[in-house]
Scaffold this motif. Structure first.
Motif, PDB file in Angstrom:
ATOM      1  N   ALA A   1     -10.792  18.139 -21.521  1.00 30.64           N
ATOM      2  CA  ALA A   1     -10.185  17.838 -20.230  1.00 30.64           C
ATOM      3  C   ALA A   1      -8.699  17.525 -20.386  1.00 30.64           C
ATOM      4  N   VAL A   2      -7.990  17.682 -19.291  1.00 28.05           N
ATOM      5  CA  VAL A   2      -6.546  17.440 -19.227  1.00 28.05           C
ATOM      6  C   VAL A   2      -6.273  16.427 -18.119  1.00 28.05           C
ATOM      7  N   VAL A   3      -5.424  15.445 -18.412  1.00 24.83           N
ATOM      8  CA  VAL A   3      -5.041  14.460 -17.406  1.00 24.83           C
ATOM      9  C   VAL A   3      -3.673  14.827 -16.848  1.00 24.83           C
ATOM     10  N   ARG A   4      -3.553  14.762 -15.524  1.00 24.85           N
ATOM     11  CA  ARG A   4      -2.306  15.095 -14.837  1.00 24.85           C
ATOM     12  C   ARG A   4      -1.639  13.797 -14.398  1.00 24.85           C
ATOM     13  N   ILE A   5      -0.347  13.666 -14.715  1.00 22.25           N
ATOM     14  CA  ILE A   5       0.380  12.415 -14.510  1.00 22.25           C
ATOM     15  C   ILE A   5       1.652  12.691 -13.718  1.00 22.25           C
ATOM     16  N   ALA A   6       1.780  12.029 -12.565  1.00 18.79           N
ATOM     17  CA  ALA A   6       2.999  12.145 -11.763  1.00 18.79           C
ATOM     18  C   ALA A   6       4.051  11.191 -12.307  1.00 18.79           C
ATOM     19  N   GLN A   7       5.284  11.658 -12.319  1.00 20.04           N
ATOM     20  CA  GLN A   7       6.400  10.849 -12.774  1.00 20.04           C
ATOM     21  C   GLN A   7       7.614  11.223 -11.934  1.00 20.04           C
ATOM     22  N   PRO A   8       8.622  10.368 -11.867  1.00 19.46           N
ATOM     23  CA  PRO A   8       9.804  10.703 -11.084  1.00 19.46           C
ATOM     24  C   PRO A   8      10.380  12.051 -11.510  1.00 19.46           C
TER      25      PRO A   8
ATOM     26  N   ILE B   1      -4.380 -12.316 -18.652  1.00 22.02           N
ATOM     27  CA  ILE B   1      -3.975 -11.286 -19.608  1.00 22.02           C
ATOM     28  C   ILE B   1      -2.923 -10.373 -18.982  1.00 22.02           C
ATOM     29  N   GLU B   2      -3.205  -9.901 -17.778  1.00 24.90           N
ATOM     30  CA  GLU B   2      -2.231  -9.131 -17.012  1.00 24.90           C
ATOM     31  C   GLU B   2      -1.560 -10.080 -16.019  1.00 24.90           C
ATOM     32  N   GLN B   3      -0.246  -9.983 -15.906  1.00 22.54           N
ATOM     33  CA  GLN B   3       0.494 -10.860 -15.005  1.00 22.54           C
ATOM     34  C   GLN B   3       1.483 -10.049 -14.160  1.00 22.54           C
ATOM     35  N   PRO B   4       0.960  -9.170 -13.303  1.00 23.16           N
ATOM     36  CA  PRO B   4       1.860  -8.349 -12.485  1.00 23.16           C
ATOM     37  C   PRO B   4       2.591  -9.178 -11.433  1.00 23.16           C
ATOM     38  N   LEU B   5       3.785  -8.729 -11.093  1.00 23.60           N
ATOM     39  CA  LEU B   5       4.544  -9.352 -10.007  1.00 23.60           C
ATOM     40  C   LEU B   5       4.256  -8.663  -8.679  1.00 23.60           C
ATOM     41  N   ARG B   6       3.831  -7.402  -8.767  1.00 24.37           N
ATOM     42  CA  ARG B   6       3.513  -6.650  -7.551  1.00 24.37           C
ATOM     43  C   ARG B   6       2.343  -5.713  -7.832  1.00 24.37           C
ATOM     44  N   LEU B   7       1.409  -5.651  -6.872  1.00 24.14           N
ATOM     45  CA  LEU B   7       0.328  -4.686  -6.912  1.00 24.14           C
ATOM     46  C   LEU B   7       0.612  -3.604  -5.879  1.00 24.14           C
ATOM     47  N   VAL B   8       0.547  -2.355  -6.309  1.00 29.94           N
ATOM     48  CA  VAL B   8       0.719  -1.221  -5.406  1.00 29.94           C
ATOM     49  C   VAL B   8      -0.622  -0.529  -5.271  1.00 29.94           C
ATOM     50  N   ASP B   9      -1.185  -0.590  -4.081  1.00 25.31           N
ATOM     51  CA  ASP B   9      -2.514  -0.039  -3.810  1.00 25.31           C
ATOM     52  C   ASP B   9      -2.420   1.473  -3.651  1.00 25.31           C
TER      53      ASP B   9
ATOM     54  N   LEU C   1       5.425   6.207  -6.595  1.00 22.11           N
ATOM     55  CA  LEU C   1       6.339   6.283  -7.733  1.00 22.11           C
ATOM     56  C   LEU C   1       7.604   5.470  -7.483  1.00 22.11           C
ATOM     57  N   GLN C   2       8.066   5.479  -6.242  1.00 22.49           N
ATOM     58  CA  GLN C   2       9.247   4.685  -5.909  1.00 22.49           C
ATOM     59  C   GLN C   2       8.961   3.195  -6.093  1.00 22.49           C
ATOM     60  N   LEU C   3       7.816   2.737  -5.597  1.00 19.92           N
ATOM     61  CA  LEU C   3       7.452   1.335  -5.754  1.00 19.92           C
ATOM     62  C   LEU C   3       7.186   0.980  -7.206  1.00 19.92           C
ATOM     63  N   GLY C   4       6.650   1.949  -7.959  1.00 24.67           N
ATOM     64  CA  GLY C   4       6.272   1.686  -9.344  1.00 24.67           C
ATOM     65  C   GLY C   4       7.438   1.559 -10.296  1.00 24.67           C
ATOM     66  N   ARG C   5       8.655   1.851  -9.828  1.00 24.57           N
ATOM     67  CA  ARG C   5       9.824   1.758 -10.712  1.00 24.57           C
ATOM     68  C   ARG C   5      10.190   0.317 -11.036  1.00 24.57           C
ATOM     69  N   ASP C   6       9.834  -0.608 -10.166  1.00 27.35           N
ATOM     70  CA  ASP C   6      10.245  -1.993 -10.355  1.00 27.35           C
ATOM     71  C   ASP C   6       9.464  -2.648 -11.485  1.00 27.35           C
ATOM     72  N   PRO C   7      10.122  -3.389 -12.365  1.00 27.19           N
ATOM     73  CA  PRO C   7       9.416  -4.083 -13.455  1.00 27.19           C
ATOM     74  C   PRO C   7       8.347  -5.016 -12.900  1.00 27.19           C
TER      75      PRO C   7
ATOM     76  N   ARG D   1       0.852  -1.192   0.000  1.00 25.64           N
ATOM     77  CA  ARG D   1       0.000   0.000   0.000  1.00 25.64           C
ATOM     78  C   ARG D   1       0.887   1.241   0.000  1.00 25.64           C
ATOM     79  N   ALA D   2       0.694   2.105  -0.983  1.00 26.54           N
ATOM     80  CA  ALA D   2       1.496   3.321  -1.084  1.00 26.54           C
ATOM     81  C   ALA D   2       1.078   4.322  -0.015  1.00 26.54           C
ATOM     82  N   ARG D   3       2.062   4.967   0.630  1.00 24.99           N
ATOM     83  CA  ARG D   3       1.787   5.950   1.673  1.00 24.99           C
ATOM     84  C   ARG D   3       1.413   7.301   1.072  1.00 24.99           C
ATOM     85  N   ASP D   4       2.081   7.654  -0.007  1.00 25.72           N
ATOM     86  CA  ASP D   4       1.835   8.925  -0.676  1.00 25.72           C
ATOM     87  C   ASP D   4       2.304   8.784  -2.121  1.00 25.72           C
TER      88      ASP D   4
END
Length: 327
Positions: free
Chosen positions: A174-181, A41-49, A16-22, A8-11
């Protein structure tokens, strides 16, 4: 069975830190991702809530725009007073998009990230699919393609985007806002989804590890709007064709317009030619006919979905009539 981890992501920075891992996937309501996971169809190794991040707020910005947080549920967005009063097109699209149970779970950010709809993509037993295995081929091309694209398709994929919400968002600029490192980027929802070309495995332009944080709606500019969804049954079903119509009048003449189609392409399809036909004209039957014909001029129907061309044309006329108070 392949093991999978959950965190579970804290913030947002932590997410974003957790999401870097393949092999990592963000999960909000999970209404689409979990179905695809169960089907292989989707085969994730990790789910980040990310469902408990502080991204569920809906409120007006200083410039008069409206910001909808990415983890706001579809129900919350559809029923918010500011959305109902100022962006009724979006509220109607959301309410047409799914059952109440799904709307209560599905998030706005997740809605944008829905995978395209195709029998051959979601059921591996039916044949090859370039989305699942790039280069394998597209069984839908010569298969049963009744629900598939008539615009913007390629020899590699003919699947359609299933989102009702996204169709309305494109019509509302509309505009979508996307956080990235290292920061954040913003882009029009119009440019968020991709056409298939030679990379049908990529439905959107979002990069691995990036996180949708919000959707911004500019101050309302269209005085007359209507969302029309044509489907096989009146209960919850995907659109065969949908139309988001928005018109701004100046003394009875169309000053500006948006005509966006759903259910016909790999992304919400903005009918620029139809909009050009409407500008500077009064909404009369001949103008509506020319606009609807312009919208489907480049349609390329397949063996089983030729009916969509005429259906789209008629739906555009009806949506514009209703938006303009002619119906």
């Amino acid at each position: 069975m392949q093991s999978i981890s959950y965190e579970r992501a804290r913030d947002v920075p932590h997410a974003l830190q957790l999401g870097r891992d393949p092999g990592t996937k963000f999960i909000g309501g999970g209404t689409n991702l979990l179905d695809l996971y169960k089907s292989g169809i989707e085969q994730p190794l990790r789910l980040v809530d990310v469902s408990r991040l502080d991204l569920s707020g809906i409120g007006q910005l200083p410039d008069g725009a409206l910001r909808i947080g990415a983890t706001a549920t579809n129900t919350a967005a559809a029923n918010h007073p500011l959305v109902r009063e100022r962006y009724r097109l979006l509220s109607d699209a959301l309410l047409n998009g799914a059952s109440a149970q799904l709307r209560n779970m599905a998030t706005v950010g997740g809605n944008l990230l829905q995978r395209t709809r195709c029998y051959y993509f979601t059921d591996p037993t039916l044949g090859p699919c370039n989305k699942r295995t790039p280069g394998a081929g597209c069984a839908a091309l010569d298969g049963f393609n009744r629900i598939h694209a008539i615009l913007g398709a390629s020899a590699h994929c003919i699947a359609v985007n299933p989102s009702d919400m996204a169709v309305a968002l494109v019509a509302l600029d509309a505009v979508v806002r996307i956080a990235q490192p290292g920061g954040e980027r913003a882009l029009p929802v119009l440019d968020f989804h991709r056409l298939p070309d030679e990379r049908p495995q990529d439905d959107t332009v979002i990069a691995p590890g990036e996180l949708i944080t919000a959707i911004d709606l500019p101050p309302p500019r269209f005085t007359n709007t209507h969302y029309l969804k044509v489907r096989d049954r009146a209960s919850y079903a995907f659109a065969l064709v949908s139309v988001a119509a928005a018109v701004d009048f100046d003394d009875g003449v169309v000053r500006d317009a948006r005509v966006v189609l759903g259910g016909v392409a790999h992304k919400p399809w903005r009918a620029f030619a139809a909009e050009d036909t409407l500008r500077g004209q009064a909404l009369a039957a001949p103008v509506l006919e020319r606009a609807s014909e312009a919208a489907v001029e480049h349609a390329r129907p397949l063996a089983h979905n030729g009916f969509k061309v005429e259906l789209a044309r008629r739906a555009i006329e009806r949506a514009l009539r209703t938006a303009g108070g002619m119906a």
